[in-house]
Design a protein around this motif. Structure first.
Motif, PDB file in Angstrom:
ATOM      1  N   PRO A   1       0.373  -1.380   0.244  1.00  0.00           N
ATOM      2  CA  PRO A   1       0.322  -0.155  -0.080  1.00  0.00           C
ATOM      3  C   PRO A   1       0.887   1.036  -0.182  1.00  0.00           C
ATOM      4  O   PRO A   1      -0.202   2.724  -0.705  1.00  0.00           O
ATOM      5  N   THR A   2       2.276   1.715   0.972  1.00  0.00           N
ATOM      6  CA  THR A   2       2.948   2.793   0.726  1.00  0.00           C
ATOM      7  C   THR A   2       3.585   2.284  -0.379  1.00  0.00           C
ATOM      8  O   THR A   2       4.346   3.820  -0.473  1.00  0.00           O
ATOM      9  N   GLY A   3       3.347   1.629  -1.012  1.00  0.00           N
ATOM     10  CA  GLY A   3       5.131   1.187  -2.632  1.00  0.00           C
ATOM     11  C   GLY A   3       6.229   0.723  -2.163  1.00  0.00           C
ATOM     12  O   GLY A   3       7.064   0.824  -2.435  1.00  0.00           O
ATOM     13  N   ASN A   4       6.193   0.748  -0.466  1.00  0.00           N
ATOM     14  CA  ASN A   4       7.551   0.858   0.092  1.00  0.00           C
ATOM     15  C   ASN A   4       7.363  -1.424   0.666  1.00  0.00           C
ATOM     16  O   ASN A   4       6.276  -1.503   1.006  1.00  0.00           O
ATOM     17  N   VAL A   5       8.247  -1.774   0.549  1.00  0.00           N
ATOM     18  CA  VAL A   5       8.491  -3.396   1.272  1.00  0.00           C
ATOM     19  C   VAL A   5       8.998  -3.125   2.203  1.00  0.00           C
ATOM     20  O   VAL A   5       8.548  -3.733   3.268  1.00  0.00           O
ATOM     21  N   LYS A   6       9.479  -2.173   2.942  1.00  0.00           N
ATOM     22  CA  LYS A   6       9.460  -1.983   4.519  1.00  0.00           C
ATOM     23  C   LYS A   6       9.931  -0.068   4.918  1.00  0.00           C
ATOM     24  O   LYS A   6      10.211   0.858   3.927  1.00  0.00           O
ATOM     25  N   ASP A   7       8.774  -0.488   5.683  1.00  0.00           N
ATOM     26  CA  ASP A   7       8.302   1.623   5.732  1.00  0.00           C
ATOM     27  C   ASP A   7       9.036   2.019   7.433  1.00  0.00           C
ATOM     28  O   ASP A   7       8.811   0.989   8.178  1.00  0.00           O
ATOM     29  N   VAL A   8       9.343   2.691   7.635  1.00  0.00           N
ATOM     30  CA  VAL A   8      10.215   3.163   8.864  1.00  0.00           C
ATOM     31  C   VAL A   8       9.063   4.054   9.323  1.00  0.00           C
ATOM     32  O   VAL A   8       8.144   5.387   9.123  1.00  0.00           O
ATOM     33  N   LEU A   9       7.834   3.477  10.343  1.00  0.00           N
ATOM     34  CA  LEU A   9       7.100   4.235  11.225  1.00  0.00           C
ATOM     35  C   LEU A   9       7.632   4.931  12.038  1.00  0.00           C
ATOM     36  O   LEU A   9       7.942   4.423  13.045  1.00  0.00           O
ATOM     37  N   ASP A  10       6.539   6.262  13.035  1.00  0.00           N
ATOM     38  CA  ASP A  10       7.213   7.187  13.437  1.00  0.00           C
ATOM     39  C   ASP A  10       6.037   6.811  14.771  1.00  0.00           C
ATOM     40  O   ASP A  10       4.887   7.482  14.320  1.00  0.00           O
ATOM     41  N   ILE A  11       5.892   6.040  15.949  1.00  0.00           N
ATOM     42  CA  ILE A  11       4.995   5.554  16.738  1.00  0.00           C
ATOM     43  C   ILE A  11       4.724   6.816  17.897  1.00  0.00           C
ATOM     44  O   ILE A  11       5.842   7.076  18.793  1.00  0.00           O
ATOM     45  N   PRO A  12       4.358   7.674  17.984  1.00  0.00           N
ATOM     46  CA  PRO A  12       3.828   8.240  19.647  1.00  0.00           C
ATOM     47  C   PRO A  12       3.876   7.463  20.119  1.00  0.00           C
ATOM     48  O   PRO A  12       4.177   5.733  21.028  1.00  0.00           O
ATOM     49  N   GLY A  13       5.036   8.067  21.727  1.00  0.00           N
ATOM     50  CA  GLY A  13       5.555   7.551  22.357  1.00  0.00           C
ATOM     51  C   GLY A  13       6.140   5.914  22.515  1.00  0.00           C
ATOM     52  O   GLY A  13       7.053   6.295  22.990  1.00  0.00           O
TER      53      GLY A  13
ATOM     54  N   SER B   1      11.531  -7.188   2.801  1.00  0.00           N
ATOM     55  CA  SER B   1      10.036  -7.442   3.933  1.00  0.00           C
ATOM     56  C   SER B   1      11.522  -7.384   5.342  1.00  0.00           C
ATOM     57  O   SER B   1      11.943  -8.146   5.056  1.00  0.00           O
ATOM     58  N   LEU B   2      10.757  -7.508   5.970  1.00  0.00           N
ATOM     59  CA  LEU B   2      10.944  -7.977   7.756  1.00  0.00           C
ATOM     60  C   LEU B   2      11.158  -9.772   7.883  1.00  0.00           C
ATOM     61  O   LEU B   2      11.377 -10.408   8.091  1.00  0.00           O
TER      62      LEU B   2
ATOM     63  N   PRO C   1       1.963 -19.324  -1.772  1.00  0.00           N
ATOM     64  CA  PRO C   1       1.585 -18.428  -1.789  1.00  0.00           C
ATOM     65  C   PRO C   1       2.197 -18.917  -3.792  1.00  0.00           C
ATOM     66  O   PRO C   1       3.026 -19.185  -3.708  1.00  0.00           O
ATOM     67  N   THR C   2       1.847 -17.757  -4.655  1.00  0.00           N
ATOM     68  CA  THR C   2       2.443 -18.049  -6.058  1.00  0.00           C
ATOM     69  C   THR C   2       2.515 -16.592  -6.241  1.00  0.00           C
ATOM     70  O   THR C   2       2.112 -15.337  -6.650  1.00  0.00           O
ATOM     71  N   VAL C   3       4.021 -15.873  -7.059  1.00  0.00           N
ATOM     72  CA  VAL C   3       4.465 -15.183  -6.155  1.00  0.00           C
ATOM     73  C   VAL C   3       5.449 -14.794  -7.460  1.00  0.00           C
ATOM     74  O   VAL C   3       6.577 -15.835  -7.970  1.00  0.00           O
ATOM     75  N   GLU C   4       4.883 -13.584  -8.836  1.00  0.00           N
ATOM     76  CA  GLU C   4       5.898 -13.572 -10.085  1.00  0.00           C
ATOM     77  C   GLU C   4       6.739 -12.043  -9.609  1.00  0.00           C
ATOM     78  O   GLU C   4       5.695 -10.787  -9.947  1.00  0.00           O
ATOM     79  N   LEU C   5       7.557 -11.945  -9.803  1.00  0.00           N
ATOM     80  CA  LEU C   5       8.398 -10.592  -9.378  1.00  0.00           C
ATOM     81  C   LEU C   5       8.093 -10.484 -10.881  1.00  0.00           C
ATOM     82  O   LEU C   5       8.658 -11.368 -12.142  1.00  0.00           O
ATOM     83  N   GLN C   6       8.321  -8.639 -10.902  1.00  0.00           N
ATOM     84  CA  GLN C   6       7.976  -8.367 -12.310  1.00  0.00           C
ATOM     85  C   GLN C   6       9.275  -6.943 -12.200  1.00  0.00           C
ATOM     86  O   GLN C   6       9.153  -5.990 -11.525  1.00  0.00           O
ATOM     87  N   GLY C   7      10.823  -7.376 -12.674  1.00  0.00           N
ATOM     88  CA  GLY C   7      11.672  -7.092 -11.923  1.00  0.00           C
ATOM     89  C   GLY C   7      12.255  -6.390 -10.772  1.00  0.00           C
ATOM     90  O   GLY C   7      11.920  -7.410 -10.152  1.00  0.00           O
ATOM     91  N   GLU C   8      12.908  -5.165 -10.492  1.00  0.00           N
ATOM     92  CA  GLU C   8      13.430  -4.969  -9.567  1.00  0.00           C
ATOM     93  C   GLU C   8      12.457  -4.584  -7.909  1.00  0.00           C
ATOM     94  O   GLU C   8      13.447  -4.845  -7.234  1.00  0.00           O
ATOM     95  N   ASN C   9      11.336  -4.330  -8.396  1.00  0.00           N
ATOM     96  CA  ASN C   9      10.790  -3.992  -7.403  1.00  0.00           C
ATOM     97  C   ASN C   9       9.804  -4.850  -7.146  1.00  0.00           C
ATOM     98  O   ASN C   9       8.727  -4.955  -7.753  1.00  0.00           O
ATOM     99  N   PRO C  10       9.248  -5.150  -5.483  1.00  0.00           N
ATOM    100  CA  PRO C  10       8.912  -5.420  -5.070  1.00  0.00           C
ATOM    101  C   PRO C  10       7.260  -5.664  -5.213  1.00  0.00           C
ATOM    102  O   PRO C  10       6.195  -5.861  -5.429  1.00  0.00           O
TER     103      PRO C  10
END
Length: 380
Positions: free
Chosen positions: A178-190, A319-320, A346-355
């Motif tokens: 959804p974010t376009g990233n295979v890994k995100d850095v979240l800023d979690i309050p507190g 991904s994590l 799972p059947t996953v078909e990679l399309q180039g380098e971008n996951p």
């Protein structure tokens, strides 16, 4: 009192009430009150209804024949929120998906083909297609309930139902990542910065490392649920991802109005632990160890839609899950959870380098289902 015809069924590691759409009021505005009374909400003990006090035992499924070509059955899942006056229709339930074709066969809603009937289904929560192979008993010419298929979290054996989720990526967001990233850095309050993988396969989920939140990844549900600090943190993580995906404007709205989407979970490398039945689950039997929170409580198994996301994430480099999975190239991904091990294909078909560009033609899993009771449910 009013009464409605229903069938109480187990599907996978969940259970709930299945209704034919024709047996419910035409006005859908009346459904929520009916379903909440059926389960006994908002009382968290659910003394006056059928609910089992946890999300996995509070499922509603409405089923009808489809008018679409190449589709036999359409169905809508309602998640009754324990302790609240709320029914959530935002997501599908993968486990109850296994109950739907068995119900359809038993109720004569589909044409029977022996020895196996493939029921073609459309889930209306996600507008995704699922095919399920249903074994047919040669004597009764209906669903063959008996069999030698065993799934973690359910006593005994039943007939195998092969559930194949077709093109399940982007079920709610339209995107595998959804974010376009295979890994995100979240800023979690507190809390601060936290690595996460946000993925949408059958249902969206946000996944973090167990170690990053002070967990081992082998905890059983009661231990997780009793840890208020971790539960609060997981809900903040879930809410942050919910806002990022556009489902809520802030953390409060995510908690109050979007409790089921996304789910949140934590993963770690394969590790030996003791399951809910006191049995030892060996590290060698799994590829990744996971715990998933479903509507504020740690799931006693692993929701099937969450397992689909975890399995696909295990195939996406960066991904994590891929960081800790035993072998990202293996055909199957075996997920260790509080009740044992679940095998996903799972059947996953990679399309180039971008996951983010990967295609997911399908995710298959072995499930079982059983009719527990049928008749009428009464409400005030």
């Amino acid at each position: 009192m009013k009464k409605f015809k229903t069938v109480f069924m187990r599907g996978g590691t969940s259970k709930g009430c299945l209704f034919k759409k024709e047996d419910l009021p035409e006005n859908r505005a009346e459904w929520d009150d009916i379903f909440m009374q059926v389960m006994g909400c908002p009382d968290p003990k659910q003394i006056d209804g059928m609910g089992g006090t946890v999300s996995s035992n509070n499922k509603i499924v409405v089923i009808w024949k489809s008018e679409e070509p190449d589709v036999d059955i359409e169905y809508l899942v309602g998640q009754v929120i324990v302790g609240k006056r709320q029914v959530d229709y935002k997501s599908n339930c993968g486990n109850m998906t296994a109950a739907v074709p068995a119900f359809a066969v038993e109720e004569g809603m589909v044409t029977i083909t022996e020895p196996v009937t493939t029921v073609r289904m459309l889930n209306k929560n996600t507008d995704k297609y699922i095919n399920v192979d249903v074994p047919i008993d040669p004597e009764t010419h209906t669903f063959a309930d008996d069999g030698d298929c065993e799934i973690a979290g359910v006593d005994g054996t039943c007939a195998e139902l092969k559930v194949d989720f077709l093109n399940p990526a982007g079920a709610k967001t339209g995107k595998l990542l959804p974010t376009g990233n295979v890994k995100d850095v979240l800023d979690i309050p507190g809390f601060g910065k936290l690595d996460a993988t946000i993925i949408d396969v059958s249902n969206p989920i946000v996944l973090v490392r167990a170690e990053d939140i002070g967990m081992k990844g082998t905890e059983l549900p009661e231990e997780v649920n009793a840890n208020k600090e971790v539960c609060d943190l997981l809900e903040k993580i879930r809410g942050t991802a919910c806002v990022m995906m556009g489902f809520a404007k802030d953390l409060k709205e995510a908690t109050d109005h979007q409790p089921g989407v996304p789910k949140v979970g934590f993963v770690t490398k394969p590790v030996t632990y003791t399951d809910l039945e006191g049995k030892t689950v060996e590290a060698e039997k799994m590829d990744v160890c996971a715990r998933v929170i479903s509507v504020f409580k740690c799931h006693k198994a692993c929701p099937l839609t969450a397992a689909s996301s975890i399995a696909v994430a295990g195939k996406l480099e960066g991904s994590l899950v891929a960081e800790v999975v035993r072998d990202s190239k293996a055909q199957n991904i075996r997920i260790g959870h509080p009740s044992g091990v679940m095998t996903m294909v799972p059947t996953v078909e990679l399309q180039g380098e971008n996951p983010a560009d990967a295609k997911v033609p399908g995710v298959a899993v072995q499930r079982t289902a059983r009719r527990i009771m049928d008749g009428y449910v009464y409400i005030r």
